[in-house]
Design an enzyme around this catalytic site. Structure first.
Site, PDB file in Angstrom:
ATOM      1  N   LYS B  97     -17.769  12.943   1.302  1.00  0.00           N
ATOM      2  CA  LYS B  97     -18.959  13.569   0.717  1.00  0.00           C
ATOM      3  C   LYS B  97     -18.476  14.497  -0.379  1.00  0.00           C
ATOM      4  O   LYS B  97     -17.706  15.428  -0.113  1.00  0.00           O
ATOM      5  CB  LYS B  97     -19.712  14.347   1.795  1.00  0.00           C
ATOM      6  N   GLY B 158     -28.034  26.328   3.276  1.00  0.00           N
ATOM      7  CA  GLY B 158     -28.074  27.449   4.214  1.00  0.00           C
ATOM      8  C   GLY B 158     -29.380  28.207   4.226  1.00  0.00           C
ATOM      9  O   GLY B 158     -29.569  29.112   5.033  1.00  0.00           O
ATOM     10  N   ALA B 184     -29.019  19.604   2.772  1.00  0.00           N
ATOM     11  CA  ALA B 184     -29.062  21.024   2.422  1.00  0.00           C
ATOM     12  C   ALA B 184     -30.468  21.596   2.386  1.00  0.00           C
ATOM     13  O   ALA B 184     -31.347  21.079   1.706  1.00  0.00           O
ATOM     14  CB  ALA B 184     -28.371  21.313   1.106  1.00  0.00           C
ATOM     15  N   ASN B 206     -27.200  21.269   9.100  1.00  0.00           N
ATOM     16  CA  ASN B 206     -26.124  22.049   9.706  1.00  0.00           C
ATOM     17  C   ASN B 206     -26.609  23.449  10.069  1.00  0.00           C
ATOM     18  O   ASN B 206     -26.758  23.785  11.234  1.00  0.00           O
ATOM     19  CB  ASN B 206     -24.927  22.122   8.753  1.00  0.00           C
ATOM     20  N   THR B 207     -26.954  24.246   9.039  1.00  0.00           N
ATOM     21  CA  THR B 207     -27.315  25.645   9.297  1.00  0.00           C
ATOM     22  C   THR B 207     -28.510  25.755  10.242  1.00  0.00           C
ATOM     23  O   THR B 207     -28.556  26.656  11.083  1.00  0.00           O
ATOM     24  CB  THR B 207     -27.621  26.367   7.967  1.00  0.00           C
TER      25      THR B 207
END
Lengths: 417, 257
Positions: B97, B158, B184, B206-207
């Site tokens: 990535k 994030g 994201a 993820n976050t």
């Protein structure tokens, strides 16, 4: 309790004592601290002017609880909001600030806490900075490690599991020249994933050389952004030149370093103004060099050998926590380091709020890692320490303690590219 | 769910459409996260993998899960290429990535450098999955450069702000013949579901998980949301009336021949 910085050593000659006293008592005997010395690169930059304008106009008494509440409600923290959060009016809102800071930290760093250790390779110093244990008039054991000794220290540290190292020296070009530091960086690259430097400020081409030797992060403490106060504390030596020190991070960036770190030594001057200036220094440099990684340290004054009365004055733990929370809310993307000057209790608490990096297995002395890590009697001379540390936890203990707090210790998140 | 509905990336087939991030949370939670997410692909930062044995993230990734190493920390195409090659040397496989950021504050991707790195790495046989700001021209360039998928950001990384770039991602979904993987900024399962309803091929998060109260439970919630969104997309969404009412008599009812 006011700080009394001046201590006379019985080992100083009559001439040396006379000079020392004159430096302390006669401002006209001291060099102009705003004037560059020969060989110091002059950078054309507008950063200093911008930071100073913010600091000089900062009247923290004018902020009210209303301003603080508004700052905490804003999604993006403006400069005005930051000023309110640093003001005395924000003190009753410390818990709310901590909650907000924690949220910002988790968004940018999750639950990770980075661990590093400093390695002092020499404590010779040509400067008379009145609060520092390494100052040239202080009677301490001086020492400079040779390459073999440096490598031995690095092995001991690397064997403990550490992957990031910060190489430090006293500020003496004569005893610890750039080439000597460069060789230490090359050795460090063999043992560590990440090599940082905290040495005297140098010129851009020298930063470039040190970068090529393997260093990728430069820390320079401005000590205080109040240049008048700086003049009263840094009485002699090249460190006395305030503007050359101010531009060090920018020269390091131009020399190719990946990241730079900033700090005021809290307790030397008006800590609110110093905290403001430190953050603004980061803020304006980030706007000018957006690709660079930036971090902040938050040291408070500590006692030194031969002077155990030095203390951080009105910067108590609550004030320190307020500063760190304000930093985090204003600059959510920067790393925040809390050193072993602070207690284990404080560090355990602050990593849950805003700090993202802490040191472990720390010695601020020279050549004493083996005796400190293993308890083995030293068989070689050791150099005295820069200041007294409070949190003496080893890497192993620190690692476990961080995990115990529900956080994730990280030894390396870095590639030299 | 239709069993033939596979996510295909560089010739590899995946049933799961949830790509899991591995940063910002404890390594020992990775296994539970993978399991609850039903994820078959997990990203990892090469800079985190490039560590000594004590805490190598690679040791925590369950068997059978495809690694998607990312080039975070790269500021130029050249740096990304070097990191990708290092990933291969570390045994992370051929997937990469690409993340190239020249901004340490917002971590927004540099599209131009990303295209350059994609071209180099695709030629070297990598399955290249570039993280990008959703721009149609860049997406086309990435197709031409040999990308295996395009990974537009939904909002700043994030931020958990969701589909701030929704309309532009929709354009990519409509115009680009590669899987569009929304990456994201996805903060909630409902946002992941919405991206899938729009026709995204997969979602990466993820976050949103790392900052959740209970990570494995949130991973499970995302899995369900992504599956629901995919089913809705495949079923064909019903008509949504966004403005006014629908006339019961057709406006064109007067037409005769």
């Amino acid at each position: 309790m006011d700080n009394s910085f001046f201590v006379d050593s019985a080992h100083l000659s009559k001439e040396a004592l006379e000079k020392k006293h004159r430096l302390e008592n006669d401002p006209s005997f001291r060099k102009n601290h705003m004037e560059y010395l020969e060989g110091m690169e002059v950078l054309k930059s507008d950063i200093c002017e911008k930071v100073m304008a913010q600091m000089k106009s900062y009247d923290y008494a004018k902020y009210t609880a209303k301003d603080v509440k508004a700052a905490l409600e804003h999604e993006t923290c403006t400069i005005e909001d930051f000023k309110a959060l640093l003001s005395p009016a924000a003190e009753p809102f410390l818990e709310q600030m901590a909650q907000r800071a924690r949220l910002e930290t988790s968004k940018h760093f999750g639950n990770t806490v980075y661990i590093f250790t400093p390695l002092y390779i020499a404590n010779y110093c040509e400067n008379y900075c009145v609060y520092c244990g390494f100052n040239c008039y202080n009677d301490i054991n001086r020492m400079k490690l040779n390459e073999q000794q440096i490598e031995h220290e690095m092995k001991v540290i690397a064997d403990s599991g550490m992957e990031e190292i910060l190489i430090l020296t006293g500020e003496s070009r004569a005893k610890s020249d750039v080439k000597y530091i460069g060789e230490a960086c090359k050795l460090a690259r063999k043992y560590f994933r990440m090599v940082g430097l905290e040495i005297y400020p140098v010129n851009t081409d020298e930063y470039k050389y040190l970068h090529e030797c393997g260093a990728d992060y430069v820390t320079v403490f401005q000590e205080t952004y109040d240049s008048d106060r700086y003049e009263q504390l840094h009485l002699f030596g090249h460190k006395r030149v305030w503007p050359y020190r101010f531009d060090a991070q920018e020269r390091a960036i131009l020399g190719g370093m990946r990241g730079v770190a900033f700090s005021a030594l809290l307790g030397l001057a008006d800590f609110r103004k110093d905290a403001l200036a430190t953050a603004m220094h980061v803020y304006y440099l980030q706007r000018k060099y957006p690709h660079v990684e930036m971090s902040l340290s938050c040291p408070r004054l500590r006692p030194i050998k031969n002077n155990d009365t030095i203390n951080p004055l009105e910067v108590h733990e609550k004030q320190l926590c307020q500063i760190i929370c304000a930093y985090r809310i204003f600059l959510p993307y920067v790393g925040i380091t809390v050193s072993s000057r602070e207690s284990a209790r404080f560090r355990n608490g602050i990593v849950k709020i805003a700090a993202t990096k802490i040191s472990a297995g720390v010695s601020t002395g020279i050549g004493d890692h083996e005796s400190k890590y293993t308890g083995k009697e030293a068989d070689a001379p050791e150099g005295d320490e820069q200041f007294e540390i409070d949190d003496g936890r080893s890497l192993g203990t620190m690692y476990k303690d961080i995990e115990g707090e529900g956080l994730q210790p990280v030894l390396n998140d870095y590639l030299y590219v | 769910m239709n069993n033939d509905d596979k996510l295909i990336l560089g010739g590899h087939e995946f049933e799961s459409r949830f790509i899991l991030g591995s940063g910002k949370y404890s390594l020992r939670l990775i296994e539970a996260a993978v399991q609850h997410a039903g994820a078959q692909i997990i990203t990892l930062a090469v800079r985190r993998a490039n560590t000594k044995e004590q805490e190598s993230i690679l040791d925590h990734i369950p068997q059978g899960v495809t690694l998607l190493p990312n080039t975070s920390g790269a500021r130029t195409a050249q740096e990304a290429v070097r990191i990708a090659r290092l990933a291969r040397e570390l045994g992370c496989g051929d997937f990469v990535k690409i993340e190239i950021m020249k901004d340490s504050k917002y971590l927004l991707p540099d599209n131009a450098e990303t295209v350059k790195a994609t071209e180099i790495l695709a030629k070297e046989g990598f399955v290249v999955m570039p993280y990008m700001y959703p721009d149609l021209y860049t997406a086309r360039d990435l197709v031409n450069a040999g990308a295996a998928a395009v990974m537009p950001l939904a909002s700043p990384i994030g931020s958990n702000k969701g589909l701030a770039t929704k309309d532009f991602i929709q354009i990519l979904i409509d115009e680009i013949d590669l899987p569009i993987i929304v990456d994201a900024g996805i903060g909630r399962p409902s946002q992941a579901c919405e991206a899938m309803e729009m026709g995204a091929a997969a979602v990466m998060a993820n976050t949103a998980l790392a900052t959740a109260g209970d990570l494995p439970t949130m991973a499970n919630a995302f899995r369900q949301a992504i599956e629901a969104g995919r089913s809705a997309y495949l079923a064909g969404l019903g008509r949504v009336i966004t403005r006014g009412a629908s006339a019961s008599d057709p406006l064109t009812g007067f037409l005769r021949d």
